[in-house]
Design an enzyme around this catalytic site. Sequence first.
Site, PDB file in Angstrom:
ATOM      1  N   HIS A 157      32.204  20.553 -11.150  1.00  0.00           N
ATOM      2  CA  HIS A 157      32.294  20.640  -9.687  1.00  0.00           C
ATOM      3  C   HIS A 157      31.054  20.136  -8.964  1.00  0.00           C
ATOM      4  O   HIS A 157      30.998  20.220  -7.739  1.00  0.00           O
ATOM      5  CB  HIS A 157      32.551  22.092  -9.260  1.00  0.00           C
ATOM      6  CG  HIS A 157      33.959  22.541  -9.449  1.00  0.00           C
ATOM      7  ND1 HIS A 157      34.968  22.274  -8.550  1.00  0.00           N
ATOM      8  CD2 HIS A 157      34.543  23.245 -10.452  1.00  0.00           C
ATOM      9  CE1 HIS A 157      36.101  22.794  -8.982  1.00  0.00           C
ATOM     10  NE2 HIS A 157      35.874  23.390 -10.133  1.00  0.00           N
ATOM     11  N   LYS A 215      30.047  25.897   6.292  1.00  0.00           N
ATOM     12  CA  LYS A 215      29.976  25.697   4.851  1.00  0.00           C
ATOM     13  C   LYS A 215      28.649  26.244   4.347  1.00  0.00           C
ATOM     14  O   LYS A 215      27.774  26.586   5.134  1.00  0.00           O
ATOM     15  CB  LYS A 215      30.086  24.212   4.488  1.00  0.00           C
ATOM     16  CG  LYS A 215      29.072  23.313   5.213  1.00  0.00           C
ATOM     17  CD  LYS A 215      29.242  21.868   4.814  1.00  0.00           C
ATOM     18  CE  LYS A 215      30.487  21.246   5.401  1.00  0.00           C
ATOM     19  NZ  LYS A 215      31.514  20.941   4.421  1.00  0.00           N
ATOM     20  N   ARG A 216      28.517  26.347   3.040  1.00  0.00           N
ATOM     21  CA  ARG A 216      27.285  26.830   2.434  1.00  0.00           C
ATOM     22  C   ARG A 216      26.092  26.027   2.954  1.00  0.00           C
ATOM     23  O   ARG A 216      26.182  24.818   3.156  1.00  0.00           O
ATOM     24  CB  ARG A 216      27.388  26.702   0.908  1.00  0.00           C
ATOM     25  CG  ARG A 216      26.194  27.158   0.123  1.00  0.00           C
ATOM     26  CD  ARG A 216      26.583  27.279  -1.351  1.00  0.00           C
ATOM     27  NE  ARG A 216      27.106  26.031  -1.889  1.00  0.00           N
ATOM     28  CZ  ARG A 216      26.351  25.106  -2.495  1.00  0.00           C
ATOM     29  NH1 ARG A 216      25.044  25.284  -2.615  1.00  0.00           N
ATOM     30  NH2 ARG A 216      26.902  24.011  -2.981  1.00  0.00           N
ATOM     31  N   LYS A 235      24.015  19.144   2.397  1.00  0.00           N
ATOM     32  CA  LYS A 235      25.106  19.240   3.370  1.00  0.00           C
ATOM     33  C   LYS A 235      24.637  18.890   4.784  1.00  0.00           C
ATOM     34  O   LYS A 235      25.436  18.715   5.688  1.00  0.00           O
ATOM     35  CB  LYS A 235      25.726  20.633   3.323  1.00  0.00           C
ATOM     36  CG  LYS A 235      26.412  20.925   1.970  1.00  0.00           C
ATOM     37  CD  LYS A 235      26.982  22.320   1.914  1.00  0.00           C
ATOM     38  CE  LYS A 235      27.570  22.659   0.553  1.00  0.00           C
ATOM     39  NZ  LYS A 235      28.858  21.982   0.295  1.00  0.00           N
ATOM     40  N   THR A 263      36.474  21.237   0.223  1.00  0.00           N
ATOM     41  CA  THR A 263      37.838  21.610   0.619  1.00  0.00           C
ATOM     42  C   THR A 263      37.885  22.009   2.084  1.00  0.00           C
ATOM     43  O   THR A 263      38.964  22.037   2.679  1.00  0.00           O
ATOM     44  CB  THR A 263      38.378  22.767  -0.242  1.00  0.00           C
ATOM     45  OG1 THR A 263      37.462  23.863  -0.211  1.00  0.00           O
ATOM     46  CG2 THR A 263      38.583  22.319  -1.680  1.00  0.00           C
ATOM     47  N   LYS A 305      40.925  21.702   5.031  1.00  0.00           N
ATOM     48  CA  LYS A 305      41.416  22.813   5.856  1.00  0.00           C
ATOM     49  C   LYS A 305      41.334  22.470   7.338  1.00  0.00           C
ATOM     50  O   LYS A 305      42.267  22.746   8.109  1.00  0.00           O
ATOM     51  CB  LYS A 305      40.594  24.071   5.566  1.00  0.00           C
ATOM     52  CG  LYS A 305      40.760  24.597   4.160  1.00  0.00           C
ATOM     53  CD  LYS A 305      39.656  25.579   3.801  1.00  0.00           C
ATOM     54  CE  LYS A 305      39.646  25.863   2.309  1.00  0.00           C
ATOM     55  NZ  LYS A 305      38.404  26.492   1.846  1.00  0.00           N
TER      56      LYS A 305
END
Length: 829
Positions: free
Chosen positions: A374, A563-564, A569, A672, A676
């Site tokens: 992952h 998100k984390r 990111k 993901t 969504k």
Amino acid sequence: MSEDNCKCGKTGKSRKWTGMHAVAGDLKNAITRHLQCSLARDHVSAVAHDWWIATALAVRDRLLEELIRTQKVHHENDVRRMYYMSLEYLPGAMLRNTAQALGILDDLEIALQSLGQDLDAIVAIESDMGLGNGGLGRLASCFQDSLATLDYPAVAYGIHYEFGLFRQELIDGKQVERPDNWIIFGNPWRICRPENIQNVQLYGRVENSYDEGGHWRPHWVEGKIVQGVPWDIPIVGYGASTVNFMRLWEARTASEFELDVFNRGEYLDAVQKQSESEAISKILYPDDSTCKGKELRLTQQYFFVSCSIKDILRRYTKKNKTFDKFAEKITIQLNDTHPTIAIVELMRLLLDSYNVPWDDAWTLCRSVFSYTNHTLLPEALEEWSVDLFAKMLPRHYQLICEVNRRFLEDEVEKKWPGDSGKKDALSIVHGGKIRMSYLAVIGSHSVNGVAEMHSELLKNSLFPLFNELYPEKFKNVTNGITPRQWLRSCNPGLSKLVDRTIGTEWTKDLSKLRKLESVAECPIFQEKFREIKLANKIRLARRIFSLCGIQVNPYSLFDVQAKRLHEYKRQHLNLLHILYLYRKILDNPTDSTVVPRTFIFAAKAAPGYYMAKRIIHAINIVAGEINDSNAARDMIKIVFLPNYSVSLASEIIPAADLSEQISTAGKEASGTGNMKFALNGACTIGTLDGANVEILEEVGSENIFIFGRTEMELRTIKNYNPYAHYHSNSELREILDWIGSDYFRQKDGDNPLCDVRNSLLDGGDPFFVLEDFDDYIRAQAAVNNTFNEKEEWTKKAILNVARIGKFSSDRAIEEYATSIWHLNKVRTK
């Protein structure tokens, strides 16, 4: 499209409850019975928590009937099962989703109304299960939903965390971690299975001995024993045809409590052993920056896989005396690298407990295990020091060394004769470390990435030599999300509009959403679509005010990054754009072309990740400055929602207009959240990273805002110098100088924005924030201009919903079942 030709269902028929009153009545009686018999309450004395427990137990009654029926069919037919091993699951709150899957949600609402209760209020009482952190756990739960919905026999193994990750609070803008005691008042969905307790051995030594035939039989002796207590949580598929279950292991001491020591006043000594054992399942991802932390994390991983492998063997040997059918009945999926030690644990048990010869045992291991990677980030690929590993798991260390020796001598030597460099590069044990991802590749029959781009990077960048050695092993299965949770449950308004327009088949076949293309330009459908989006934004605005005390404009553009928190990111790239926009407004307060925006952040940073926590603080400092600004009051609001969770995401995602998917190209395996948000009618601004590449292919380049360097372009940059951007871009330079000045310094002298600036300039900008800044500003300007065109923006949003069908977890599970697990559906109804 003209209004006359529009088939979007101009009028919705009122709901008819024909034939459902009996079910509603049964549920009403069951809730009343559980209030009295399970909780010793009546309608008058019951408090809100009692109503939730009684309601959940009433639903659970029906759930358990289906579980028993399903498992009976699976057992009688001795079916092939898939066993899923993951350190994380994030099912969220279960009441609404379970009732929906059982087909009794409407009846439950009627039953509660007749008792003077509101379904939404009851549902809101339930805490999310603290079993995961982010995308890995949410994906695992989506997969369990799809496995049950598609009638695939499966068991999901994990850890029964007492506190989960942590409950996040924001104090003076800083993240503070609190215990997430999600089971402090119990949880009605759990079922304890004490008859299946497993003992797990740790530490000790290996004693060499020989059997009567003169064969070497090593024995792992001494050390300590920890008990694994199993808790089952049923997982029902949509339509209730199949109910699988999660089995989560809770750690307890195997020795009796030393009461005599306690009575002598030696309290700490008496509870020390118990505390050390039970710490294994206390929290997810203990801080491993210390030796003790590393030891606990390895203990945690081995504890859960040892319990799980022993449970699998227990189930298998109940019906089978030999291992001839083992690979026929069992397939085991490793969800990322954390559970890799399961390969060696199965090998150990086959060799030492069942006397299976080495070659046969290794063939069985390779036949049953498959590995999903992952992440490409080195810190997540699980390397353990030889000293620690050999101390904690001495027998496993022996086995790893032997697996490694045979692999290098038999397979690598055959492929590359005499090439010591290849052997060194591919060795599991290297430089005093054990490379668990290498063991996962060698010990599995299949290795897959989770997006097309990620899978290519696995083969060409992370595991290129393994790809040469085992080209047939490497596959791609792009991640997906369950439409039951992430549209039908979390966005009932949009779900009902879609139902009226194209029918309900999309719930189990997301490709049916393509039919919405025909109404993407229909004025009536567009207006209804906007009304639903506005209602969702008003609902989120209320939640923002209740959590943060900030009033936001629901008519503004809701720009969301949820998100984390990690530097790759690039939440700090988002922050630079906010500062750019703020300066633009200050320079020209009357500019009517700037669209009002509400920037919404939601993220947790790992407790030991200093820079991530500094970015959270920096965002909140800028939020305080801008939210109080008279000049920007009606144009920009910034909100950082605390304690991001599945339940909170279920409110945020349906309300989003713009989805920020802005990771550095080549760093995000899939994502993901991007799926969504698109499924709920948000347009994406993003890089060509992870599944964004495939979303672009599906929705069309005109319906997504792509920016930034590609992974290949970034890889070819030599001697990257972020100061080049600083000197050549005056707007960027002024922003960086501003955040590095005393302007944002706090009363205590702290200024986390200085740390952000330093990481981008003196720290070398490792995730190319400044490299992508200009193109990000360009893409954000395109967002601004398009949002001003109401019909055009709505069309893009509708087409995102219509064309996102590929990213269903049902499609992903079908691909796993067909190409990796070779698993058959078992219909139990």
